[in-house]
Write a protein that holds these residues in place. Structure first.
Motif: not given
Length: 338
Positions: A118-122, A139-143
């Motif tokens: 729900e918050k992948l980016f801001v 970004t809030y993912s380490d993918a």
């Protein structure tokens, strides 16, 4: 892993050729970036947008503030909440600091399977005194990393996702007419113009940065939502834990748990569910506090909160009997990965 603090960020400075900037310009640029992310499924409905307008001479002097507005179709229309807030902001005279911030739900891939956060980016757009506009993407993912934030190689995940990020960064630069400046190295990773440096080359900045920092950050964020109290179970344990899944509608919000061998109990928010997971978790922590005040053991408290559920908006227990995992660490990771 999905984090509550940014994995990395990029900034663009946009020059307007002497044209005076108004709050609506901040929203337009934020939405232009959203559109680029959406092409790569890195932004997906429904996002949340916030607007603030503060006096340039005293940032504590807030003239307009609107938080958590739904990003509706045709978001700048006068019929939307954002459009109405912008109209109020644009009617002001003077020098202001304007901030528009959008939480972007989106998808990351693993073995061809899409996982939504729900918050992948801001996206954040700031205007200073009507003359300088800056765009920041977090970004809030380490993918996008060759190693996850627990120091495990993930070349398959990287291959599926890093090109999408690189393409989005290039697309945003084209739309804004200027190149991105990568953010500073942080506890998780080092941003570059096309994504991130390969942490396998020199090793990560910290061993198990997620376990070192994120667990403490999530706990602090949860605790900040409820009054301080000494009427609490311990929040860490070295023993196996039993847990129930908390779901609201079709979405898992987190896990309420208790230790098998110690008087410890708590709640692990599912980070991919966004800020609402923390709001729900705060309510479950208060329920555990009620159980503690009744003199119940941690395991008895787990049964009690399941048998005395909260209001529907706070989520419901899914299982009929609690599940068990070998450690709290296993449950913490589950709550942060998918």
């Amino acid at each position: 892993m999905i984090t509550s603090a940014p994995i990395g960020d990029w900034t663009w400075e946009v020059t307007m050729g002497g044209r005076a900037l108004r709050p609506v310009h901040a929203a337009k640029y934020a939405l232009a970036v959203w559109d680029v992310l959406a092409v790569h499924q890195l932004a997906d409905p429904v996002g949340r947008v916030s607007l603030s307008v503060r006096a340039a001479g005293d940032v504590r002097d807030v003239r307009v503030r609107a938080d958590g507005l739904r990003l509706e179709p045709e978001p700048l229309s006068s019929a939307t909440a954002l459009g109405q807030a912008l109209a109020e902001a644009d009617s002001l005279d003077g020098d202001f600091v304007v901030e528009v911030r959008i939480d972007c739900p989106g998808y990351w891939l693993e073995s061809g399977v899409k996982h939504r956060a729900e918050k992948l980016f801001v996206i954040q757009v700031d205007i200073w005194k009507g003359s300088l506009l800056t765009v920041t993407l977090e970004t809030y993912s380490d993918a996008w990393l060759t190693m996850d934030t627990r120091d495990r190689e993930q070349l398959g995940v990287y291959t599926e996702n890093a090109p999408r990020l690189a393409a989005a960064l290039a697309g945003i630069a084209k739309v804004l007419g200027t190149d991105q400046t990568p953010g500073d190295p942080n506890r998780y990773a080092t941003p570059t113009a096309t994504g991130f440096e390969d942490p396998r080359a020199e090793g990560p900045a910290y061993d198990d940065s997620w376990g070192t920092f994120e667990v403490a950050d999530r706990s602090e964020r949860l605790r900040s939502k409820i009054p301080a109290s000494e009427n609490e179970y311990e929040e860490i344990t070295d023993h196996p834990v039993r847990y129930f899944t908390v779901r609201r509608g079709e979405q898992t919000m987190g896990y309420v748990w208790a230790s098998v061998g110690e008087e410890a109990a708590g709640y692990e928010p599912r980070t991919a569910a966004g800020e609402e997971a923390f709001d729900v978790g705060a309510a479950w922590l208060l329920r555990l506090r009620d159980a503690h005040g009744r003199g119940l053991s941690a395991l008895a408290a787990l049964s009690w909160v399941a048998q005395n559920p909260l209001q529907p908006e706070m989520g419901q227990i899914v299982e009929g009997v609690p599940q068990e995992v070998d450690s709290l660490d296993v449950l913490e990771e589950r709550s942060a990965r998918y």
